[in-house]
Design a protein around this motif. Structure first.
Motif, mmCIF file in Angstrom:
data_model
loop_
_atom_site.group_PDB
_atom_site.id
_atom_site.type_symbol
_atom_site.label_atom_id
_atom_site.label_comp_id
_atom_site.label_asym_id
_atom_site.label_seq_id
_atom_site.Cartn_x
_atom_site.Cartn_y
_atom_site.Cartn_z
ATOM 1 N N VAL A 123 0.831 -1.209 0.000
ATOM 2 C CA VAL A 123 0.000 0.000 0.000
ATOM 3 C C VAL A 123 0.862 1.253 0.000
ATOM 4 O O VAL A 123 0.585 2.216 -0.735
ATOM 5 N N ILE A 124 1.930 1.268 0.804
ATOM 6 C CA ILE A 124 2.815 2.437 0.838
ATOM 7 C C ILE A 124 3.442 2.666 -0.532
ATOM 8 O O ILE A 124 3.494 3.800 -1.027
ATOM 9 N N ALA A 125 3.920 1.600 -1.169
ATOM 10 C CA ALA A 125 4.546 1.742 -2.491
ATOM 11 C C ALA A 125 3.549 2.209 -3.539
ATOM 12 O O ALA A 125 3.824 3.150 -4.305
ATOM 13 N N ARG A 126 2.378 1.588 -3.584
ATOM 14 C CA ARG A 126 1.388 1.956 -4.591
ATOM 15 C C ARG A 126 0.862 3.379 -4.381
ATOM 16 O O ARG A 126 0.661 4.130 -5.352
ATOM 17 N N ASP A 127 0.641 3.759 -3.132
ATOM 18 C CA ASP A 127 0.150 5.107 -2.858
ATOM 19 C C ASP A 127 1.177 6.147 -3.281
ATOM 20 O O ASP A 127 0.824 7.170 -3.902
ATOM 21 N N LEU A 128 2.439 5.924 -2.972
ATOM 22 C CA LEU A 128 3.486 6.872 -3.346
ATOM 23 C C LEU A 128 3.603 6.999 -4.864
ATOM 24 O O LEU A 128 3.672 8.108 -5.407
ATOM 25 N N ILE A 129 3.595 5.872 -5.560
ATOM 26 C CA ILE A 129 3.697 5.885 -7.013
ATOM 27 C C ILE A 129 2.487 6.586 -7.636
ATOM 28 O O ILE A 129 2.627 7.379 -8.585
ATOM 29 N N ALA A 130 1.299 6.325 -7.094
ATOM 30 C CA ALA A 130 0.080 6.967 -7.613
ATOM 31 C C ALA A 130 0.135 8.475 -7.420
ATOM 32 O O ALA A 130 -0.248 9.247 -8.316
ATOM 33 N N ARG A 131 0.616 8.930 -6.251
ATOM 34 C CA ARG A 131 0.685 10.364 -5.994
ATOM 35 C C ARG A 131 1.708 11.054 -6.892
ATOM 36 O O ARG A 131 1.524 12.204 -7.283
ATOM 37 N N LEU A 132 2.778 10.334 -7.236
ATOM 38 C CA LEU A 132 3.788 10.901 -8.127
ATOM 39 C C LEU A 132 3.381 10.806 -9.592
ATOM 40 O O LEU A 132 3.909 11.536 -10.437
ATOM 41 N N GLY A 133 2.456 9.889 -9.896
ATOM 42 C CA GLY A 133 2.005 9.715 -11.273
ATOM 43 C C GLY A 133 3.021 9.019 -12.162
ATOM 44 O O GLY A 133 2.997 9.200 -13.387
ATOM 45 N N TYR A 134 3.893 8.200 -11.578
ATOM 46 C CA TYR A 134 4.944 7.539 -12.347
ATOM 47 C C TYR A 134 4.467 6.197 -12.908
ATOM 48 O O TYR A 134 3.611 5.532 -12.323
ATOM 49 N N ASP A 135 5.049 5.822 -14.038
ATOM 50 C CA ASP A 135 4.796 4.504 -14.643
ATOM 51 C C ASP A 135 5.774 3.496 -14.031
ATOM 52 O O ASP A 135 6.844 3.241 -14.581
ATOM 53 N N ILE A 136 5.415 2.979 -12.869
ATOM 54 C CA ILE A 136 6.242 1.990 -12.179
ATOM 55 C C ILE A 136 5.349 0.823 -11.778
ATOM 56 O O ILE A 136 4.298 1.024 -11.169
ATOM 57 N N GLU A 137 5.743 -0.371 -12.121
ATOM 58 C CA GLU A 137 4.985 -1.564 -11.744
ATOM 59 C C GLU A 137 5.271 -1.932 -10.302
ATOM 60 O O GLU A 137 6.419 -1.875 -9.854
ATOM 61 N N VAL A 138 4.245 -2.299 -9.549
ATOM 62 C CA VAL A 138 4.427 -2.899 -8.225
ATOM 63 C C VAL A 138 4.183 -4.396 -8.389
ATOM 64 O O VAL A 138 3.079 -4.818 -8.742
ATOM 65 N N ARG A 139 5.217 -5.161 -8.152
ATOM 66 C CA ARG A 139 5.148 -6.609 -8.350
ATOM 67 C C ARG A 139 5.055 -7.282 -6.980
ATOM 68 O O ARG A 139 5.971 -7.172 -6.166
ATOM 69 N N ASN A 140 3.955 -7.979 -6.742
ATOM 70 C CA ASN A 140 3.707 -8.588 -5.434
ATOM 71 C C ASN A 140 4.210 -10.028 -5.368
ATOM 72 O O ASN A 140 4.107 -10.780 -6.346
ATOM 73 N N TYR A 141 4.735 -10.401 -4.200
ATOM 74 C CA TYR A 141 5.232 -11.752 -3.949
ATOM 75 C C TYR A 141 4.547 -12.309 -2.696
ATOM 76 O O TYR A 141 4.308 -11.564 -1.742
ATOM 77 N N PRO A 142 4.249 -13.616 -2.671
ATOM 78 C CA PRO A 142 3.496 -14.172 -1.539
ATOM 79 C C PRO A 142 4.271 -14.208 -0.229
ATOM 80 O O PRO A 142 3.685 -14.144 0.842
ATOM 81 N N TRP A 143 5.599 -14.318 -0.296
ATOM 82 C CA TRP A 143 6.451 -14.315 0.897
ATOM 83 C C TRP A 143 7.532 -13.258 0.722
ATOM 84 O O TRP A 143 8.018 -13.032 -0.396
ATOM 85 N N ALA A 144 7.953 -12.648 1.833
ATOM 86 C CA ALA A 144 9.040 -11.658 1.770
ATOM 87 C C ALA A 144 10.321 -12.303 1.241
ATOM 88 O O ALA A 144 11.121 -11.638 0.570
ATOM 89 N N ASP A 145 10.526 -13.593 1.529
ATOM 90 C CA ASP A 145 11.719 -14.292 1.030
ATOM 91 C C ASP A 145 11.767 -14.289 -0.489
ATOM 92 O O ASP A 145 12.851 -14.264 -1.086
ATOM 93 N N PHE A 146 10.601 -14.309 -1.121
ATOM 94 C CA PHE A 146 10.565 -14.297 -2.587
ATOM 95 C C PHE A 146 10.964 -12.922 -3.132
ATOM 96 O O PHE A 146 11.518 -12.824 -4.230
ATOM 97 N N VAL A 147 10.674 -11.861 -2.379
ATOM 98 C CA VAL A 147 11.144 -10.523 -2.766
ATOM 99 C C VAL A 147 12.673 -10.508 -2.735
ATOM 100 O O VAL A 147 13.325 -9.987 -3.647
ATOM 101 N N LEU A 148 13.238 -11.083 -1.690
ATOM 102 C CA LEU A 148 14.700 -11.163 -1.583
ATOM 103 C C LEU A 148 15.285 -11.947 -2.756
ATOM 104 O O LEU A 148 16.277 -11.519 -3.368
ATOM 105 N N ASP A 149 14.679 -13.090 -3.078
ATOM 106 C CA ASP A 149 15.177 -13.900 -4.200
ATOM 107 C C ASP A 149 15.154 -13.091 -5.498
ATOM 108 O O ASP A 149 16.092 -13.179 -6.306
ATOM 109 N N ALA A 150 14.091 -12.308 -5.696
ATOM 110 C CA ALA A 150 13.972 -11.514 -6.924
ATOM 111 C C ALA A 150 15.052 -10.439 -6.994
ATOM 112 O O ALA A 150 15.567 -10.136 -8.074
#
Length: 305
Positions: A123-150
């Motif tokens: 939510v923090i990432a998406r809200d910030l990106i929306a307020r800035l109006g930037y074309d940035i994808e938010v890619r969700n992962y089911p576990w935080a460990d998967f974010v680390l792997d990415a």
């Protein structure tokens, strides 16, 4: 002896690890049954299925659950400002660019990884990106460990997540914090203690649990080396230095529900509605029941100490 089934996350700075690794709850007449979950949204699902009595969880998933009719109340705080933005070493941070918008501009046309949709980091990432109006994808992962792997595999250049994710990413791929937690969303309710509404009738059990929770918050703040030793010994995965580094990145631990914590939570109500995650507003009274923590923690909050 009261029995509580408690849902928690793998986040090392939550008091769940201190309470699970000591006899504090048992000595207060509480038989704790611990259940580990991948994310805050998963804990809300467990509440919905009446699998748990208490949960350690960021407040945005709680708000979403309340709008779905899940009978929940936040009865205590725990930590604020637990989301950081981190990136691969070649990107510049806030200290170099001096402006959050300039930092995020580096990722236009790229992706930022976060834990699951509806988590506080998402939510923090998406809200910030929306307020800035930037074309940035938010890619969700089911576990935080998967974010680390990415991050390690360089599938993503940046991520929003917990201080422990930042510590692990620095160790495994040299990633660095580019926006510190207090600059992403001041006083954000990174986690609180949430209870199913039916438990609120058992005031004695709640007060005993919150007394132990506050004791553990103080322990992390006042004796971080001893706390880190307990956490490292319990997990068997991270060392004491890892836990201490996570503590230092965002050192604001307390059980109190200070006004800024509540006001920040209400800001998430607006953000969640703007993102389409909820269809209606939610009042403070629907989210919080402060009666118990006001008895357990009548003194001034310790978040800023």
């Amino acid at each position: 002896m009261s029995t509580l089934t408690i849902g928690h996350l793998s986040t090392v700075y939550h008091t769940s690890f201190i309470l699970e690794g000591t006899d504090w709850l048992r000595n207060m007449g509480i038989d704790a049954r611990w259940k580990l979950f991948a994310s805050g949204p998963d804990i809300v699902k467990a509440f919905e299925g009446e699998e748990i009595d208490i949960g350690y969880i960021g407040l945005p998933p709680v708000i979403i659950g309340i709008t779905r009719g899940v009978p929940l109340k936040c009865i205590a705080g725990g930590h604020v400002e637990g989301t950081v933005m981190l990136a691969q070493r070649e990107y510049k941070g806030l200290g170099e660019l001096g402006d959050v918008a300039a930092v995020l501009a580096q990722f236009k046309g790229k992706a930022i990884g976060t834990p699951p949709k509806g988590s506080i980091h998402d939510v923090i990432a998406r809200d910030l990106i929306a307020r800035l109006g930037y074309d940035i994808e938010v890619r969700n992962y089911p576990w935080a460990d998967f974010v680390l792997d990415a991050l390690v595999d360089r599938e993503i250049p940046a991520a929003a997540g917990t201080p422990p994710l930042a510590v692990a990413a620095r160790r495994f791929c040299g990633a660095k914090i580019i926006i510190p937690p207090d600059r992403l969303w001041p006083n954000n309710p990174s986690y609180g203690i949430v209870a199913r509404e039916a438990l609120l009738k058992d005031e004695d059990t709640i007060l005993r649990f919150l007394e132990a929770h506050e004791r553990a918050c103080n322990f992390i703040r006042e004796r971080p080396e001893d706390a880190a030793k307990i956490v490292a010994g319990l997990t068997g995965i991270v060392d004491e230095g890892f836990v201490l580094e996570a503590y230092r990145i965002s050192p604001k631990y307390c059980a109190a529900l200070l006004p800024e914590y509540i006001e920040s939570t209400m800001g998430f109500v607006k953000a969640l509605k703007g993102l389409g995650y909820i269809s209606r507003s939610v009042s403070k009274e629907e989210i919080f029941d402060t009666r118990f923590i006001e008895k357990t923690h009548p003194e001034r909050p310790h978040y800023g100490m």
